[in-house]
Design a protein around this motif. Structure first.
Motif, PDB file in Angstrom:
ATOM      1  N   VAL A 134      44.299 -32.638  25.507  1.00 27.87           N
ATOM      2  CA  VAL A 134      45.449 -33.518  25.367  1.00 27.87           C
ATOM      3  C   VAL A 134      46.645 -32.692  24.905  1.00 27.87           C
ATOM      4  N   SER A 135      47.697 -32.698  25.719  1.00 30.14           N
ATOM      5  CA  SER A 135      48.955 -32.037  25.376  1.00 30.14           C
ATOM      6  C   SER A 135      49.893 -33.078  24.773  1.00 30.14           C
ATOM      7  N   LEU A 136      50.391 -32.790  23.558  1.00 30.19           N
ATOM      8  CA  LEU A 136      51.249 -33.741  22.848  1.00 30.19           C
ATOM      9  C   LEU A 136      52.583 -33.093  22.504  1.00 30.19           C
ATOM     10  N   HIS A 137      53.660 -33.653  23.040  1.00 30.09           N
ATOM     11  CA  HIS A 137      55.003 -33.243  22.633  1.00 30.09           C
ATOM     12  C   HIS A 137      55.399 -34.187  21.522  1.00 30.09           C
ATOM     13  N   TRP A 138      55.406 -33.692  20.283  1.00 27.92           N
ATOM     14  CA  TRP A 138      55.517 -34.611  19.161  1.00 27.92           C
ATOM     15  C   TRP A 138      55.962 -33.877  17.904  1.00 27.92           C
ATOM     16  N   GLY A 139      56.150 -34.646  16.840  1.00 23.48           N
ATOM     17  CA  GLY A 139      56.446 -34.067  15.535  1.00 23.48           C
ATOM     18  C   GLY A 139      57.928 -33.872  15.279  1.00 23.48           C
ATOM     19  N   MET A 140      58.222 -33.370  14.088  1.00 20.95           N
ATOM     20  CA  MET A 140      59.593 -33.151  13.638  1.00 20.95           C
ATOM     21  C   MET A 140      59.953 -31.679  13.798  1.00 20.95           C
ATOM     22  N   GLU A 141      61.151 -31.438  14.300  1.00 21.66           N
ATOM     23  CA  GLU A 141      61.590 -30.064  14.531  1.00 21.66           C
ATOM     24  C   GLU A 141      61.659 -29.275  13.227  1.00 21.66           C
ATOM     25  N   TYR A 142      61.201 -28.016  13.320  1.00 21.23           N
ATOM     26  CA  TYR A 142      61.303 -26.998  12.257  1.00 21.23           C
ATOM     27  C   TYR A 142      60.375 -27.244  11.064  1.00 21.23           C
ATOM     28  N   MET A 143      59.495 -28.217  11.146  1.00 19.77           N
ATOM     29  CA  MET A 143      58.541 -28.463  10.067  1.00 19.77           C
ATOM     30  C   MET A 143      57.283 -27.616  10.277  1.00 19.77           C
ATOM     31  N   GLU A 144      56.816 -26.967   9.224  1.00 17.80           N
ATOM     32  CA  GLU A 144      55.664 -26.072   9.327  1.00 17.80           C
ATOM     33  C   GLU A 144      54.331 -26.791   9.154  1.00 17.80           C
ATOM     34  N   TYR A 145      54.366 -28.076   8.985  1.00 16.70           N
ATOM     35  CA  TYR A 145      53.117 -28.834   8.920  1.00 16.70           C
ATOM     36  C   TYR A 145      53.350 -30.224   9.494  1.00 16.70           C
ATOM     37  N   PRO A 146      52.305 -30.853  10.033  1.00 14.04           N
ATOM     38  CA  PRO A 146      52.459 -32.177  10.634  1.00 14.04           C
ATOM     39  C   PRO A 146      52.512 -33.257   9.564  1.00 14.04           C
ATOM     40  N   SER A 147      52.956 -34.433   9.972  1.00 11.90           N
ATOM     41  CA  SER A 147      52.945 -35.578   9.067  1.00 11.90           C
ATOM     42  C   SER A 147      51.517 -36.107   8.932  1.00 11.90           C
ATOM     43  N   GLN A 159      46.189 -38.083  11.255  1.00  9.46           N
ATOM     44  CA  GLN A 159      45.269 -39.185  11.454  1.00  9.46           C
ATOM     45  C   GLN A 159      45.089 -39.505  12.933  1.00  9.46           C
ATOM     46  N   PHE A 160      46.186 -39.467  13.677  1.00 15.35           N
ATOM     47  CA  PHE A 160      46.081 -39.814  15.092  1.00 15.35           C
ATOM     48  C   PHE A 160      45.366 -38.718  15.886  1.00 15.35           C
ATOM     49  N   ALA A 161      45.671 -37.454  15.600  1.00 12.36           N
ATOM     50  CA  ALA A 161      44.984 -36.367  16.296  1.00 12.36           C
ATOM     51  C   ALA A 161      43.478 -36.451  16.078  1.00 12.36           C
ATOM     52  N   ILE A 169      43.311 -30.544  21.293  1.00  9.44           N
ATOM     53  CA  ILE A 169      44.656 -31.114  21.185  1.00  9.44           C
ATOM     54  C   ILE A 169      45.643 -29.955  21.092  1.00  9.44           C
ATOM     55  N   LEU A 170      46.636 -29.948  21.967  1.00  7.55           N
ATOM     56  CA  LEU A 170      47.642 -28.882  22.004  1.00  7.55           C
ATOM     57  C   LEU A 170      49.013 -29.502  21.752  1.00  7.55           C
ATOM     58  N   GLY A 171      49.572 -29.246  20.572  1.00  5.88           N
ATOM     59  CA  GLY A 171      50.851 -29.825  20.193  1.00  5.88           C
ATOM     60  C   GLY A 171      52.008 -28.857  20.372  1.00  5.88           C
ATOM     61  N   HIS A 172      53.204 -29.414  20.582  1.00  2.02           N
ATOM     62  CA  HIS A 172      54.429 -28.627  20.734  1.00  2.02           C
ATOM     63  C   HIS A 172      55.628 -29.531  20.498  1.00  2.02           C
ATOM     64  N   HIS A 173      56.779 -28.962  20.324  1.00  2.00           N
ATOM     65  CA  HIS A 173      58.088 -29.581  20.100  1.00  2.00           C
ATOM     66  C   HIS A 173      58.777 -29.106  18.830  1.00  2.00           C
ATOM     67  N   PRO A 174      58.072 -28.857  17.700  1.00  2.00           N
ATOM     68  CA  PRO A 174      58.796 -28.520  16.464  1.00  2.00           C
ATOM     69  C   PRO A 174      59.538 -27.186  16.487  1.00  2.00           C
ATOM     70  N   HIS A 175      59.310 -26.328  17.497  1.00  2.00           N
ATOM     71  CA  HIS A 175      59.964 -25.017  17.610  1.00  2.00           C
ATOM     72  C   HIS A 175      59.443 -24.007  16.594  1.00  2.00           C
ATOM     73  N   LEU A 187      39.078 -29.223  18.441  1.00  2.00           N
ATOM     74  CA  LEU A 187      40.033 -28.234  17.953  1.00  2.00           C
ATOM     75  C   LEU A 187      41.430 -28.826  18.088  1.00  2.00           C
ATOM     76  N   ILE A 188      42.207 -28.776  17.000  1.00  5.36           N
ATOM     77  CA  ILE A 188      43.547 -29.359  16.992  1.00  5.36           C
ATOM     78  C   ILE A 188      44.555 -28.275  16.628  1.00  5.36           C
ATOM     79  N   ALA A 189      45.503 -28.000  17.530  1.00 10.25           N
ATOM     80  CA  ALA A 189      46.639 -27.113  17.246  1.00 10.25           C
ATOM     81  C   ALA A 189      47.865 -28.018  17.171  1.00 10.25           C
ATOM     82  N   TYR A 190      48.393 -28.217  15.970  1.00  8.90           N
ATOM     83  CA  TYR A 190      49.439 -29.212  15.782  1.00  8.90           C
ATOM     84  C   TYR A 190      50.765 -28.794  16.402  1.00  8.90           C
ATOM     85  N   SER A 191      51.099 -27.509  16.382  1.00 11.37           N
ATOM     86  CA  SER A 191      52.286 -27.022  17.087  1.00 11.37           C
ATOM     87  C   SER A 191      52.112 -25.545  17.414  1.00 11.37           C
TER      88      SER A 191
END
Length: 374
Positions: free
Chosen positions: A183-196, A201-203, A214-220, A232-236
């Protein structure tokens, strides 16, 4: 995973790949640099780490087109159609087309992007009409979902938007007859080093319902990687190719190399990467590479286990921390551009002025505090 599979599946995953110029780098961003180079050039420092994978994945953060206009807004966040050769040369064979910039130039260019990928033999996930993408690798039957939780630049999107209830249902359904779900997820808050906490919980719910990776991206910026149950979960995954050179955080990322055995636990390796001054991702070696390899596991400790833990560990609400992080990066960008003011082209100046005017109008009309962010 299904028993009886005959081989180990190898996956290489990276974050955002933006092959255009940003609004502040028109004329000297990624697209402009690629026009001077051969297809192998962009990924020449990381190609060997990517090409050995059965699946090489990234998030295509901007569309590709053969017909880029001349107005200022036409010149940013779009790559030349010829740039697809860079992706093919490096070994990319699966890209997410669900994110907030992929439809920046409308439905026609979005569909053109899909046609360009089709013509080059690169699969994609996240297109609403065909999500998930089903692929076969040897005996493996794979389902790749792509979703975006970030508001798009334009409405009427053709990519798959994240919807918690429907996503869980879709994944449960496909888990019945596929061997592996990514699952590729474009999500989260930009420039944050950890997820909410809600992201965590959702991942984990996705894994509980049948997702394996789970492959996350968007925070830069990069965030932590965790094992959860058999998943395996990669948040960003951070920026892999971008012209955001104003801070180390937006330059650093990694290649996530994953091995999925026919039975047993998913294994992974982190290959540290940094974007150089020419916008090329380079593998980081030596002491710097070692420090980065220590940094990513440290980010795992920032992943909140409860909503109260999130607040207690960091002192402020997550949204406030995100605003502060964005302001910090904005100031770095301003400093970076001031030192390079002579590179700014007229289209960039026009777009910057329009953005500032829009912010000023919103400030006056809404009585909101105005922060000078380019």
């Amino acid at each position: 995973m299904t028993s009886g599979l005959s081989s180990t599946l190898r996956i290489a995953a990276v974050g955002d790949i933006m092959l255009g110029d940003e609004h502040v780098t028109i004329g000297w961003g990624v697209r402009s640099k690629l026009r001077e180079k051969e297809p192998h050039w962009l990924f020449q420092h990381v190609g060997a780490a990517l090409r050995g994978a059965d699946i090489c994945f990234g998030n295509l953060e901007a569309p590709l087109s053969m017909d880029i206009g001349n107005k200022p807004k036409d010149l940013c966040f779009v790559g030349d159609a010829s740039a697809v050769a860079c992706l093919k040369e490096a070994g990319f064979n699966l890209l997410s087309v669900a994110n907030n910039h992929i439809m920046e130039h409308g439905a026609t260019i979005y569909r053109e992007t899909l046609d360009i990928l089709d013509a080059c033999g690169i699969d994609y996930c996240g297109y609403k009409a065909s999500n998930p993408t089903i692929l076969r690798v040897d005996d493996w039957k794979l389902a790749f979902f792509g979703y975006s939780f970030v508001d798009p630049v334009l409405n009427g999107e053709l990519f798959a938007r994240g919807s918690y209830a429907s996503m869980l249902q879709e994944i449960r359904e496909f888990a019945k007859w596929t061997d592996l779900i990514l699952v590729s997820l474009h999500w989260g808050m930009e420039y944050m080093e950890y997820p909410s906490y809600s992201q965590v919980q959702f991942a984990r719910k996705l894994v509980q319902n049948g997702a394996h990776i789970i492959l996350g991206h968007h925070p830069h910026v990069v965030q932590g990687v965790e094992r959860y149950r058999d998943g395996l979960i990669a948040y960003s995954l951070g920026n892999f190719v971008f012209d955001m050179l104003w801070s180390e955080e937006t330059r650093r990322s990694f290649i996530l190399k994953i091995e999925v055995p026919k039975s047993g636990k998913i294994d992974y390796e982190i290959v540290p990467v940094r974007i150089n001054d020419q916008y090329q991702p380079e593998i980081v070696k030596g002491d710097s590479g070692g420090q980065f390899l220590e940094h990513v596991p440290a980010l795992r400790s920032l992943i909140p286990e409860t909503d109260m833990a999130e607040l207690a560990a960091h002192g402020n609400s997550y949204d406030l921390q995100a605003r502060n992080a964005a302001l910090k990066q904005s100031r770095r960008m301003q400093s970076y551009l001031i030192k390079r003011f002579w590179k700014l082209r007229l289209p960039s100046i026009v777009l910057i002025a329009k953005r500032q005017l829009g912010k000023a109008v919103r400030r006056l009309s809404g009585g909101l505090q105005w922060v000078f962010i380019l």
